[in-house]
Design a protein around this motif. Structure first.
Motif, PDB file in Angstrom:
ATOM      1  N   VAL A 142       0.820  -1.220   0.000  1.00 14.69           N
ATOM      2  CA  VAL A 142       0.000   0.000   0.000  1.00 14.69           C
ATOM      3  C   VAL A 142       0.853   1.269   0.000  1.00 14.69           C
ATOM      4  O   VAL A 142       0.384   2.337  -0.355  1.00 14.69           O
ATOM      5  CB  VAL A 142      -0.985   0.033   1.188  1.00 14.69           C
ATOM      6  N   GLU A 143       2.101   1.130   0.423  1.00 13.70           N
ATOM      7  CA  GLU A 143       3.003   2.296   0.413  1.00 13.70           C
ATOM      8  C   GLU A 143       4.211   1.960  -0.456  1.00 13.70           C
ATOM      9  O   GLU A 143       4.827   0.903  -0.275  1.00 13.70           O
ATOM     10  CB  GLU A 143       3.498   2.593   1.836  1.00 13.70           C
ATOM     11  N   TYR A 144       4.513   2.877  -1.367  1.00 10.56           N
ATOM     12  CA  TYR A 144       5.610   2.575  -2.293  1.00 10.56           C
ATOM     13  C   TYR A 144       6.765   3.558  -2.142  1.00 10.56           C
ATOM     14  O   TYR A 144       6.574   4.712  -1.768  1.00 10.56           O
ATOM     15  CB  TYR A 144       5.099   2.602  -3.742  1.00 10.56           C
ATOM     16  N   GLY A 145       7.951   3.092  -2.466  1.00  7.69           N
ATOM     17  CA  GLY A 145       9.150   3.927  -2.403  1.00  7.69           C
ATOM     18  C   GLY A 145      10.364   3.108  -2.815  1.00  7.69           C
ATOM     19  O   GLY A 145      10.235   1.931  -3.163  1.00  7.69           O
ATOM     20  N   ILE A 146      11.521   3.742  -2.752  1.00  8.36           N
ATOM     21  CA  ILE A 146      12.727   3.016  -3.160  1.00  8.36           C
ATOM     22  C   ILE A 146      13.611   2.667  -1.959  1.00  8.36           C
ATOM     23  O   ILE A 146      14.785   2.327  -2.103  1.00  8.36           O
ATOM     24  CB  ILE A 146      13.539   3.828  -4.203  1.00  8.36           C
ATOM     25  N   GLY A 147      12.998   2.741  -0.793  1.00  6.79           N
ATOM     26  CA  GLY A 147      13.745   2.505   0.441  1.00  6.79           C
ATOM     27  C   GLY A 147      14.470   1.163   0.476  1.00  6.79           C
ATOM     28  O   GLY A 147      15.579   1.068   1.010  1.00  6.79           O
ATOM     29  N   ASN A 148      13.841   0.128  -0.091  1.00  5.84           N
ATOM     30  CA  ASN A 148      14.470  -1.199  -0.035  1.00  5.84           C
ATOM     31  C   ASN A 148      15.723  -1.257  -0.893  1.00  5.84           C
ATOM     32  O   ASN A 148      16.699  -1.922  -0.524  1.00  5.84           O
ATOM     33  CB  ASN A 148      13.470  -2.266  -0.482  1.00  5.84           C
ATOM     34  N   PHE A 149      15.694  -0.560  -2.012  1.00  2.00           N
ATOM     35  CA  PHE A 149      16.878  -0.537  -2.871  1.00  2.00           C
ATOM     36  C   PHE A 149      17.990   0.282  -2.210  1.00  2.00           C
ATOM     37  O   PHE A 149      19.158  -0.054  -2.328  1.00  2.00           O
ATOM     38  CB  PHE A 149      16.528   0.006  -4.258  1.00  2.00           C
ATOM     39  N   VAL A 150      17.569   1.339  -1.506  1.00  2.00           N
ATOM     40  CA  VAL A 150      18.563   2.137  -0.771  1.00  2.00           C
ATOM     41  C   VAL A 150      19.192   1.275   0.333  1.00  2.00           C
ATOM     42  O   VAL A 150      20.406   1.292   0.538  1.00  2.00           O
ATOM     43  CB  VAL A 150      17.907   3.407  -0.177  1.00  2.00           C
ATOM     44  N   GLU A 151      18.339   0.484   0.993  1.00  2.00           N
ATOM     45  CA  GLU A 151      18.851  -0.392   2.064  1.00  2.00           C
ATOM     46  C   GLU A 151      19.840  -1.415   1.512  1.00  2.00           C
ATOM     47  O   GLU A 151      20.776  -1.828   2.208  1.00  2.00           O
ATOM     48  CB  GLU A 151      17.686  -1.103   2.760  1.00  2.00           C
ATOM     49  N   LEU A 152      19.622  -1.801   0.264  1.00  2.00           N
ATOM     50  CA  LEU A 152      20.546  -2.774  -0.349  1.00  2.00           C
ATOM     51  C   LEU A 152      21.967  -2.231  -0.435  1.00  2.00           C
ATOM     52  O   LEU A 152      22.926  -3.006  -0.499  1.00  2.00           O
ATOM     53  CB  LEU A 152      20.062  -3.149  -1.756  1.00  2.00           C
ATOM     54  N   LEU A 153      22.069  -0.905  -0.452  1.00  2.00           N
ATOM     55  CA  LEU A 153      23.410  -0.306  -0.516  1.00  2.00           C
ATOM     56  C   LEU A 153      24.247  -0.682   0.712  1.00  2.00           C
ATOM     57  O   LEU A 153      25.477  -0.688   0.654  1.00  2.00           O
ATOM     58  CB  LEU A 153      23.308   1.223  -0.645  1.00  2.00           C
ATOM     59  N   ASP A 154      23.553  -1.005   1.815  1.00  2.00           N
ATOM     60  CA  ASP A 154      24.285  -1.455   3.008  1.00  2.00           C
ATOM     61  C   ASP A 154      24.728  -2.913   2.893  1.00  2.00           C
ATOM     62  O   ASP A 154      25.426  -3.423   3.762  1.00  2.00           O
ATOM     63  CB  ASP A 154      23.388  -1.322   4.255  1.00  2.00           C
ATOM     64  N   HIS A 155      24.233  -3.570   1.863  1.00  2.00           N
ATOM     65  CA  HIS A 155      24.530  -5.004   1.722  1.00  2.00           C
ATOM     66  C   HIS A 155      25.119  -5.302   0.346  1.00  2.00           C
ATOM     67  O   HIS A 155      24.790  -6.319  -0.268  1.00  2.00           O
ATOM     68  CB  HIS A 155      23.256  -5.824   1.931  1.00  2.00           C
ATOM     69  N   LEU A 156      25.966  -4.419  -0.102  1.00  2.00           N
ATOM     70  CA  LEU A 156      26.552  -4.641  -1.432  1.00  2.00           C
ATOM     71  C   LEU A 156      27.401  -5.903  -1.466  1.00  2.00           C
ATOM     72  O   LEU A 156      27.659  -6.448  -2.543  1.00  2.00           O
ATOM     73  CB  LEU A 156      27.388  -3.421  -1.854  1.00  2.00           C
ATOM     74  N   ASP A 157      27.824  -6.364  -0.297  1.00  2.00           N
ATOM     75  CA  ASP A 157      28.613  -7.604  -0.256  1.00  2.00           C
ATOM     76  C   ASP A 157      27.822  -8.786  -0.812  1.00  2.00           C
ATOM     77  O   ASP A 157      28.393  -9.673  -1.436  1.00  2.00           O
ATOM     78  CB  ASP A 157      29.103  -7.892   1.168  1.00  2.00           C
ATOM     79  N   TRP A 158      26.488  -8.805  -0.607  1.00  2.00           N
ATOM     80  CA  TRP A 158      25.683  -9.901  -1.150  1.00  2.00           C
ATOM     81  C   TRP A 158      25.783  -9.919  -2.678  1.00  2.00           C
ATOM     82  O   TRP A 158      25.929 -10.974  -3.291  1.00  2.00           O
ATOM     83  CB  TRP A 158      24.198  -9.745  -0.778  1.00  2.00           C
ATOM     84  N   ILE A 159      25.687  -8.722  -3.259  1.00  2.00           N
ATOM     85  CA  ILE A 159      25.725  -8.638  -4.730  1.00  2.00           C
ATOM     86  C   ILE A 159      27.147  -8.920  -5.224  1.00  2.00           C
ATOM     87  O   ILE A 159      27.344  -9.660  -6.189  1.00  2.00           O
ATOM     88  CB  ILE A 159      25.221  -7.253  -5.183  1.00  2.00           C
ATOM     89  N   ARG A 160      28.117  -8.343  -4.511  1.00  2.00           N
ATOM     90  CA  ARG A 160      29.511  -8.576  -4.900  1.00  2.00           C
ATOM     91  C   ARG A 160      29.840 -10.072  -4.818  1.00  2.00           C
ATOM     92  O   ARG A 160      30.427 -10.635  -5.748  1.00  2.00           O
ATOM     93  CB  ARG A 160      30.426  -7.783  -3.959  1.00  2.00           C
ATOM     94  N   ASN A 161      29.436 -10.717  -3.755  1.00  2.00           N
ATOM     95  CA  ASN A 161      29.706 -12.156  -3.608  1.00  2.00           C
ATOM     96  C   ASN A 161      29.011 -12.962  -4.699  1.00  2.00           C
ATOM     97  O   ASN A 161      29.563 -13.933  -5.211  1.00  2.00           O
ATOM     98  CB  ASN A 161      29.246 -12.647  -2.234  1.00  2.00           C
ATOM     99  N   THR A 162      27.776 -12.552  -5.027  1.00  2.00           N
ATOM    100  CA  THR A 162      27.037 -13.265  -6.082  1.00  2.00           C
ATOM    101  C   THR A 162      27.799 -13.175  -7.400  1.00  2.00           C
ATOM    102  O   THR A 162      27.972 -14.187  -8.105  1.00  2.00           O
ATOM    103  CB  THR A 162      25.627 -12.647  -6.260  1.00  2.00           C
ATOM    104  N   LEU A 163      28.224 -11.972  -7.727  1.00  2.00           N
ATOM    105  CA  LEU A 163      28.950 -11.788  -8.994  1.00  2.00           C
ATOM    106  C   LEU A 163      30.289 -12.528  -8.962  1.00  2.00           C
ATOM    107  O   LEU A 163      30.713 -13.102  -9.972  1.00  2.00           O
ATOM    108  CB  LEU A 163      29.159 -10.297  -9.268  1.00  2.00           C
ATOM    109  N   LEU A 164      30.917 -12.524  -7.797  1.00  2.00           N
ATOM    110  CA  LEU A 164      32.200 -13.229  -7.664  1.00  2.00           C
ATOM    111  C   LEU A 164      32.015 -14.729  -7.930  1.00  2.00           C
ATOM    112  O   LEU A 164      32.753 -15.334  -8.722  1.00  2.00           O
ATOM    113  CB  LEU A 164      32.762 -13.015  -6.247  1.00  2.00           C
TER     114      LEU A 164
END
Lengths: 361, 572
Positions: B59-81
């Motif tokens: 019911v409420e929309y925003g980009i907060g979750n994508f912003v929060e992902l910035l704190d977890h870039l290691d997940w994305i980095r590890n995935t790509l690695l």
């Protein structure tokens, strides 16, 4: 405890009516303010075994060791003739699934066994449980059952000591207190269950008020490892891949003793975080008779002896003793008592954030 | 995998008839779009949900979750690695194996062709479980042997590391590269290689300068397949990474959704990022291949000359044998040994071994018994329904004059870009919101399997459909045969080997599947993958090993039966 014995055979239609009646009674009596005696009478209505057989297999959700539950359910079926199916879901997986099923009207679970009494109490407050007073409820101390008996009952006490294997950790070096976990020698060598486990939440909830304020911050610096079950922690301890089980369910210790594995459990002087593992009937149950028979058996002396013998856990009943199980009466158990705070969603969110960070997520 | 050839130019009359979308195109298009679009829609709305995390729809929309992902870039980095490392290693292994088996005179090629294919259907779950017993730092079998032989007090390998995860991913994905690159190598025109030889190019030089570049489309196709598979891989990082505090996107998503309260929006946002990276990989591969001609690998059938590597032959033989050992013999051996134990401490004394774990998982334990039966039914169902749908789609794409064919092909291949765990998550939500009771049934799992494996099925069937000369069907139509009769008497018999191969492949990948069924399986519809995962969770090493061996036996029996039935004409 009021008992009613009506051994009637009930046809399909009346079963439905009866279910509706029970659901309405169980979920709404307290709220509707009906006399307590009347509510208790309804909640104590004895289940009909023939109706239970017609209802089909009772669906049991639990977070325990799957093999143990299946073994117990087999005995239950032999004793009562009621069939069952089970699914292992830790609270973190079970509750969202239950929520989704409630929202869409697709819920199929009858009996729910969980390590998180806070969740069960929340379900009660949401009128999502059926009240049924087990026949042997009087054998349970008040601290091991819902305030108003019959909503949920403790089917074992899950104490969580530290654990280690003396083949890999010298006894004199092993931690004796919770703050000993902060010794740098255990960096990367402490195992906890992940945030989906009710026992992890209880550990954090009771220890945050007992230990120094910065304990969890310092523990995070020790880089503990997250496991999805205490079985895995125990396994890694025995294999020498993990030095210290930060909080391991006591039945793992008992299982290890039975298997003659030389593990040691540490019950620190500050206290041992513990939870009531509780069972209740979900309000949308499609098999109310079978579910009640299950609750009756699980909480009975015979059922408790059977279950706790299988699992190696302490019963909440004083008249049930299990070999190898440490005497919980001589141990300082730290159980969540402030239920309002324990159920607080903000507190849970705080826990998940802290715990995930602590375990490297 | 070579690119599927386009049909010949459509005559003028045909062009006119292509103005409208015919039922053989729009019906599967609508069904697939619904099955994919609705879960994706729910995922997207959840990813942008900044209100109640459990609200569906948000019911409420925003980009907060994508912003929060910035704190977890290691997940994305590890995935790509992991995905990049696993793909590079897997492709290197795949090219080496494909070339050795299909282009050299190394002895035992026929056996090796079969043996190097088996690790893929056995699957990553089996691979991760087995290698956790082989490469655990203290008591892994390899480390125990190393320490015993050398007297060292340190391990030789540690499988619970990013390098260990890359290694296991690579060896269990490499068979796909062998299959795709090997097929292209077998169809390669040998003229260029022969020219190289005539002009003095040595065998190694010809292999690196001529053969390898000609294989580029197949190599990139295989690399893309591996990259996307490893990006969405769940079992290996979960079993080998989670306890070591190593999180990639999939095991992070799993933990986010398991915690109470679950963080669905963050998990969905991470899933969308994963899908985006897969899309970028697909785009990059298409861009590399665009405008370049690789016609020597398509068209007529060739039988390239085998290269005698003389003194290197036995080196190559040893290398292939090593691969078979690390991907098949050692893992199955480790699981077999663990499955006859009474505890997680491995004992080498046969007198202390027991078959009780097998009795337990096959006979005594109702959940696994049900899971075995359900998985067999799902395997047959997915194979049959998947092949039927893929055949119809392939025929529509390559035989129909309808417009929208290209779109149908793209939509069919779309699930390849969806990590299965993410898709299952969205599919579960869709099933929950449907107005009819699909939730908790085996049919829901079957439908999910058919959708997620559709790219695999379509790739198999379209490769066969394009090889069949359209003239045969046209001759029958001219002779007055109906469409059904043409399908029954001409098309399907000609497709037989492709149908069998694809059916068997779908059967095997369904039986070993875990990610898609993890959220969809329940008390009434247990299947093998999640059952093994649950056993790994709380069942103990001997029992989970026994169940993994049972799953391996089912897969190997299916493989044997289909190969025996169809003869050597199928390549699995």
């Amino acid at each position: 405890m009021t008992k009613r014995s009506d051994g009637r055979t009930i046809s399909a239609s009346p079963i439905l009516s009866r279910r509706k009646l029970l659901l309405t009674a169980g979920a709404g009596l307290a709220a509707a303010g009906l006399p307590r005696s009347s509510a208790l009478a309804q909640a104590s209505a004895k289940p009909d075994p023939k109706a239970a057989a017609a209802e089909g297999p009772v669906v049991v959700w639990h977070g325990d060791q799957e093999g143990d539950v299946v073994e117990f359910l087999k005995i239950f079926t032999q004793k009562t003739g009621v069939q069952t199916v089970q699914q292992r879901l830790l609270p973190g997986a079970a509750v969202p699934k239950l929520e989704a099923e409630f929202r869409t009207g697709t819920s199929d679970v009858d009996a729910y066994m969980t390590s998180d009494a806070g969740i069960m109490e929340t379900l009660r407050q949401q009128n999502r449980l059926v009240r049924y007073v087990p026949q042997e409820i009087d054998a349970y101390d008040k601290s091991y059952r819902s305030e108003e008996p019959g909503w949920w009952t403790t089917y074992y006490i899950n104490a969580g000591p530290m654990m280690y294997d003396p083949r890999f950790v010298k006894e004199e070096e092993a931690p004796k207190t919770w703050t000993d976990l902060l010794d740098p020698r255990w960096s990367g060598q402490i195992g906890f269950q992940n945030a989906s486990a009710g026992t992890s939440y209880a550990f954090w909830f009771v220890m945050k008020d007992v230990l120094p304020k910065d304990f969890f911050e310092k523990l995070t610096a020790q880089k503990p490892r997250a496991y999805s079950s205490s079985t895995q922690i125990q396994q890694d301890i025995e294999r020498g891949n993990l030095k210290i089980g930060g909080r391991v369910s006591v039945f793992q210790y008992v299982k290890a003793l039975r298997a003659k594995n030389p593990v040691k459990a540490v019950f620190p002087k500050e206290g041992t975080p513990s939870v009531n593992q509780v069972v209740g009937i979900i309000g949308s149950t499609k098999r109310p008779n079978g579910a009640k028979i299950f609750i009756d058996y699980l909480t009975s002396r015979e059922g408790q002896q059977s279950w706790n013998d299988i699992q190696g856990s302490p019963s909440a009943r004083a008249d049930v003793k299990v070999e190898h199980v440490p005497d919980i009466n001589s141990t300082k158990l730290l159980l969540p008592t402030n239920f309002a705070e324990y159920m607080n969603p903000a507190r849970r969110r705080e826990f998940v954030t802290i715990w995930n960070k602590m375990t490297g997520l | 995998m070579t690119s599927v050839a386009e049909p010949a130019a459509v005559p003028a009359a045909g062009r006119r008839s292509r103005q409208r979308v015919r039922p053989e195109v729009w019906i599967p298009l609508v069904l697939l779009t619904g099955a994919l679009g609705y879960p994706l829609f729910l995922l997207v709305t959840s990813a942008f949900n900044v209100g109640d995390p459990q609200a569906l729809p948000a019911v409420e929309y925003g980009i907060g979750n994508f912003v929060e992902l910035l704190d977890h870039l290691d997940w994305i980095r590890n995935t790509l690695l992991i995905a990049t490392g696993g793909t590079i290693l897997g492709i290197t292994i795949g090219i080496g194996l494909a070339w050795t088996i299909h282009r050299t005179t190394v002895p035992g090629r026929r056996w090796f062709e079969l043996l190097v294919a088996i690790p893929y259907p056995l699957g990553p779950l089996v691979g991760a479980l087995a290698w956790s017993q082989l490469g655990a730092p203290r008591d892994g079998l390899i480390n125990r042997l190393f320490m015993w032989a050398t007297g060292a007090n340190y391990p030789l390998i540690d499988i619970y590391t990013p390098a260990g995860i890359i290694f296991v991913e690579a060896i269990f994905e490499a068979p796909v590269a062998v299959l795709i690159i090997g097929a292209a190598m077998q169809r390669m025109d040998p003229a260029l290689e022969e020219s190289s030889s005539i002009f003095g190019g040595g065998k190694w030089r010809t292999a690196f300068k001529i053969t390898l570049p000609l294989m580029l489309p197949a190599i990139l196709s295989a690399a893309l397949f591996m990259f996307t598979s490893i990006m969405g891989s769940f079992a290996i990082p979960t079993i080998l990474g989670t306890n070591a505090r190593f999180f990639v996107a999939t095991n992070a998503i799993y933990v986010l959704m398991q915690g109470y309260p679950p963080n669905y929006p963050l998990a969905a946002a991470l899933g969308l990022v994963l899908i985006a990276f897969t899309g970028i990989a697909v785009w990059l591969v298409q861009r590399v291949l665009r405008g370049r001609s690789f016609v020597v690998v398509s068209g007529r059938n060739y039988r390239p000359r085998l290269v005698n590597m003389r003194g290197w032959t036995w080196v190559l033989f040893a290398l292939v044998l090593t691969y078979v050992a690390i991907s098949l013999v050692l893992p199955l051996g480790a699981l077999l040994l663990a499955s006859v134990q009474t505890s997680s401490d491995l004992n080498f004394n046969p007198a202390l071994w027991t078959l009780a774990n097998y009795k337990y998982v096959v006979i005594d334990f109702p959940t696994t018994r049900q899971a075995i039966v359900n998985s067999l039914m799902l395997g047959v169902g997915t194979g049959t329904l998947g092949v039927a749908c893929a055949t119809l789609i392939a025929v529509a794409v390559h035989r129909s004059n309808s417009s929208g064919r290209k779109l149908l092909e793209q939509v069919t291949m779309l699930p390849q870009a969806f990590p299965r765990l993410i898709f299952a998550f969205g599919f579960l939500w869709m099933v929950l919101t449907l107005p009819f009771p699909l939730y908790g049934t085996l049919l829901a799992v079957l439908l999910a399997y058919v959708v997620v494996f559709m790219p695999l099925a379509y790739r198999g069937m379209s490769g066969v459909v394009v090889q069949i000369d359209k003239a045969l069907e046209e001759a029958a139509r001219v002779g007055g045969a109906s469409w059904g009769r043409v399908m029954r008497t001409i098309t399907v018999p000609l497709l037989r080997s492709g149908i069998l191969a694809t059916w068997a492949l779908l059967f095997m990948v369904s039986v070993r599947e875990i990610s898609a069924s993890l959220f969809l399986a329940g008390a009434h519809n247990q299947v093998l993958g999640p059952a093994i995962f649950n056993f790994w969770d709380s069942g103990g090493l001997p029992r989970v090993s026994a169940l993994a061996i049972v799953q391996a036996i089912i897969i190997l029996v299916a493989l044997y039966a289909v190969r025996r039935w169809a003869g050597r004409e199928i390549k699995i």
